[in-house]
Write a protein that holds these residues in place. Sequence first.
Motif, PDB file in Angstrom:
ATOM      1  N   VAL A   1      71.071  -8.338  17.967  1.00  0.00           N
ATOM      2  CA  VAL A   1      69.634  -8.123  18.154  1.00  0.00           C
ATOM      3  C   VAL A   1      69.315  -6.640  18.296  1.00  0.00           C
ATOM      4  N   VAL A   2      70.127  -5.935  19.073  1.00  0.00           N
ATOM      5  CA  VAL A   2      69.805  -4.534  19.384  1.00  0.00           C
ATOM      6  C   VAL A   2      69.995  -3.628  18.172  1.00  0.00           C
ATOM      7  N   TYR A   3      70.992  -3.876  17.338  1.00  0.00           N
ATOM      8  CA  TYR A   3      71.200  -3.016  16.169  1.00  0.00           C
ATOM      9  C   TYR A   3      69.961  -2.996  15.267  1.00  0.00           C
ATOM     10  N   PRO A   4      69.444  -4.168  14.850  1.00  0.00           N
ATOM     11  CA  PRO A   4      68.214  -4.117  14.037  1.00  0.00           C
ATOM     12  C   PRO A   4      67.017  -3.588  14.826  1.00  0.00           C
ATOM     13  N   LEU A   5      66.952  -3.925  16.122  1.00  0.00           N
ATOM     14  CA  LEU A   5      65.815  -3.489  16.921  1.00  0.00           C
ATOM     15  C   LEU A   5      65.803  -1.976  17.083  1.00  0.00           C
ATOM     16  N   ALA A   6      67.000  -1.377  17.159  1.00  0.00           N
ATOM     17  CA  ALA A   6      67.069   0.077  17.308  1.00  0.00           C
ATOM     18  C   ALA A   6      66.447   0.790  16.117  1.00  0.00           C
ATOM     19  N   GLU A   7      66.489   0.152  14.939  1.00  0.00           N
ATOM     20  CA  GLU A   7      65.871   0.745  13.760  1.00  0.00           C
ATOM     21  C   GLU A   7      64.358   0.692  13.831  1.00  0.00           C
ATOM     22  N   LEU A   8      63.834  -0.313  14.586  1.00  0.00           N
ATOM     23  CA  LEU A   8      62.381  -0.497  14.638  1.00  0.00           C
ATOM     24  C   LEU A   8      61.723   0.272  15.765  1.00  0.00           C
ATOM     25  N   VAL A   9      62.496   0.580  16.806  1.00  0.00           N
ATOM     26  CA  VAL A   9      61.928   1.295  17.945  1.00  0.00           C
ATOM     27  C   VAL A   9      61.623   2.720  17.533  1.00  0.00           C
ATOM     28  N   PRO A  10      60.384   3.175  17.767  1.00  0.00           N
ATOM     29  CA  PRO A  10      60.049   4.547  17.357  1.00  0.00           C
ATOM     30  C   PRO A  10      60.792   5.576  18.205  1.00  0.00           C
ATOM     31  N   GLY A  11      60.916   6.771  17.673  1.00  0.00           N
ATOM     32  CA  GLY A  11      61.565   7.844  18.402  1.00  0.00           C
ATOM     33  C   GLY A  11      63.044   7.935  18.057  1.00  0.00           C
ATOM     34  N   THR A  12      63.630   8.981  18.511  1.00  0.00           N
ATOM     35  CA  THR A  12      65.050   9.212  18.268  1.00  0.00           C
ATOM     36  C   THR A  12      65.844   8.956  19.539  1.00  0.00           C
ATOM     37  N   SER A  13      67.138   8.717  19.352  1.00  0.00           N
ATOM     38  CA  SER A  13      68.014   8.485  20.492  1.00  0.00           C
ATOM     39  C   SER A  13      68.737   9.770  20.863  1.00  0.00           C
ATOM     40  N   ILE A  14      69.340   9.768  22.035  1.00  0.00           N
ATOM     41  CA  ILE A  14      70.120  10.924  22.462  1.00  0.00           C
ATOM     42  C   ILE A  14      71.283  11.151  21.505  1.00  0.00           C
ATOM     43  N   CYS A  15      71.864  10.030  21.040  1.00  0.00           N
ATOM     44  CA  CYS A  15      72.985  10.144  20.101  1.00  0.00           C
ATOM     45  C   CYS A  15      72.556  10.858  18.815  1.00  0.00           C
ATOM     46  N   GLN A  16      71.361  10.510  18.302  1.00  0.00           N
ATOM     47  CA  GLN A  16      70.881  11.152  17.078  1.00  0.00           C
ATOM     48  C   GLN A  16      70.612  12.639  17.304  1.00  0.00           C
ATOM     49  N   LEU A  17      70.034  12.977  18.455  1.00  0.00           N
ATOM     50  CA  LEU A  17      69.785  14.381  18.749  1.00  0.00           C
ATOM     51  C   LEU A  17      71.087  15.153  18.876  1.00  0.00           C
ATOM     52  N   TYR A  18      72.057  14.536  19.533  1.00  0.00           N
ATOM     53  CA  TYR A  18      73.352  15.193  19.701  1.00  0.00           C
ATOM     54  C   TYR A  18      74.044  15.376  18.351  1.00  0.00           C
ATOM     55  N   ALA A  19      73.974  14.333  17.496  1.00  0.00           N
ATOM     56  CA  ALA A  19      74.610  14.422  16.174  1.00  0.00           C
ATOM     57  C   ALA A  19      73.953  15.504  15.324  1.00  0.00           C
ATOM     58  N   ALA A  20      72.621  15.584  15.403  1.00  0.00           N
ATOM     59  CA  ALA A  20      71.915  16.596  14.618  1.00  0.00           C
ATOM     60  C   ALA A  20      72.256  18.001  15.102  1.00  0.00           C
ATOM     61  N   LYS A  21      72.440  18.148  16.410  1.00  0.00           N
ATOM     62  CA  LYS A  21      72.723  19.473  16.963  1.00  0.00           C
ATOM     63  C   LYS A  21      74.134  19.945  16.629  1.00  0.00           C
ATOM     64  N   HIS A  22      75.084  19.008  16.611  1.00  0.00           N
ATOM     65  CA  HIS A  22      76.476  19.394  16.420  1.00  0.00           C
ATOM     66  C   HIS A  22      77.018  19.029  15.038  1.00  0.00           C
ATOM     67  N   GLY A  23      76.144  18.594  14.160  1.00  0.00           N
ATOM     68  CA  GLY A  23      76.576  18.304  12.803  1.00  0.00           C
ATOM     69  C   GLY A  23      77.452  17.075  12.690  1.00  0.00           C
ATOM     70  N   LYS A  24      77.227  16.093  13.527  1.00  0.00           N
ATOM     71  CA  LYS A  24      78.008  14.857  13.493  1.00  0.00           C
ATOM     72  C   LYS A  24      77.354  13.845  12.556  1.00  0.00           C
ATOM     73  N   PRO A  25      78.088  12.775  12.143  1.00  0.00           N
ATOM     74  CA  PRO A  25      77.494  11.742  11.282  1.00  0.00           C
ATOM     75  C   PRO A  25      76.340  11.032  12.002  1.00  0.00           C
ATOM     76  N   ASP A  26      75.436  10.500  11.201  1.00  0.00           N
ATOM     77  CA  ASP A  26      74.269   9.798  11.756  1.00  0.00           C
ATOM     78  C   ASP A  26      74.728   8.596  12.588  1.00  0.00           C
ATOM     79  N   CYS A  27      74.138   8.448  13.775  1.00  0.00           N
ATOM     80  CA  CYS A  27      74.542   7.353  14.670  1.00  0.00           C
ATOM     81  C   CYS A  27      74.182   5.993  14.117  1.00  0.00           C
ATOM     82  N   ASN A  28      73.164   5.933  13.247  1.00  0.00           N
ATOM     83  CA  ASN A  28      72.737   4.634  12.715  1.00  0.00           C
ATOM     84  C   ASN A  28      73.604   4.154  11.564  1.00  0.00           C
ATOM     85  N   ALA A  29      74.474   5.014  11.076  1.00  0.00           N
ATOM     86  CA  ALA A  29      75.359   4.593   9.989  1.00  0.00           C
ATOM     87  C   ALA A  29      76.379   3.586  10.519  1.00  0.00           C
TER      88      ALA A  29
END
Length: 347
Positions: A97-125
Amino acid sequence: MIRHVLHSWRSVRRGEVLVFIAAALLFGALDLTSLVEVDVGDHLVPVLVRHLSLPLVSCAVLLLCWLPAARSSPIHPARRARLVAATLLGSGLIIGVVYPLAELVPGTSICQLYAAKHGKPDCNAFRLTALIGDTLWVSMPALMLVGMLEFRALRRRQDQAAQDLLREHSQLRRHALGARLAALQAQVDPALLFDALVSVERAYDRHDPSASARLERLIRHLRVALPRLREAGATLGGEAELIASYLDLLRDLGGQPPAFEAELGSRGATSLPPMLLLPLVQRAIRLGAAGRCWLAADGTRITLGFDEEGLCHEDEELASLRERLAVLDARLTCTSGAGRTEFELQP
């Protein structure tokens, strides 16, 4: 099966909901500790909403899976296996339930911000290792939460069982005491009865005018003292009549028992365990030479008094009587002075 599931969902308690909400907020707060490492900038509110709402949804799914197993029979041999299975099922559903729901919830997650800052793979992949890690991250705390709730429920059932046993033990003690009191009520002193019969016989032989009255008093005492097999106890008026007939019988035998007075008012029909008052009268006669005895009822208090001091000292008879009263949740107090002794009974 479906009826049991629906019934268990309807039976959810406020305390259980609060426990799952508190657990969800706790897990969300643990995720938010990563904020110290990531500069969220203007994304603070969406991040807070995202990381607090998803744990609430997860715990709601776990609650719905846990309730049917929790409402199953507490003594069923497979209860623990059901709880573990329900928890693992709930953990799997949370991931689903949470995996699909995470795609629908607006906003970014801490994981996505951290990945973008340090050049890591997208957390949603999708990654298998991430899926396994998330499943363990969900199932382990879920098992701990369910285990804690089951432990609390077990303690509550054990406490309730202990209270039931204590209550049953108290009832058994009361029944046993009632049987003992009934046996005491049924007892008629054979020596006293034999002496009374001989006294009546001799009075008739002498053509004593009081013979008929003596016989009437003996019959009255037997009628009062013999067991009333269909009665569960006695009344205050009946106990007063028993005391009066007993003292009259002693007087006919040449003794000098105290004069007896009873002022019961409207309390004569008050229920009272048998053989609580007469033993006090018999004890007073053995210990002293009281000239007057009175029985009075005032509210919830029953007072048995004698015009003699020094009858309050503790002995085996008085201790036995106090033991009976303790089982009946009653209390006996004694005061002595100014030429009198009064026993106060509060049933």
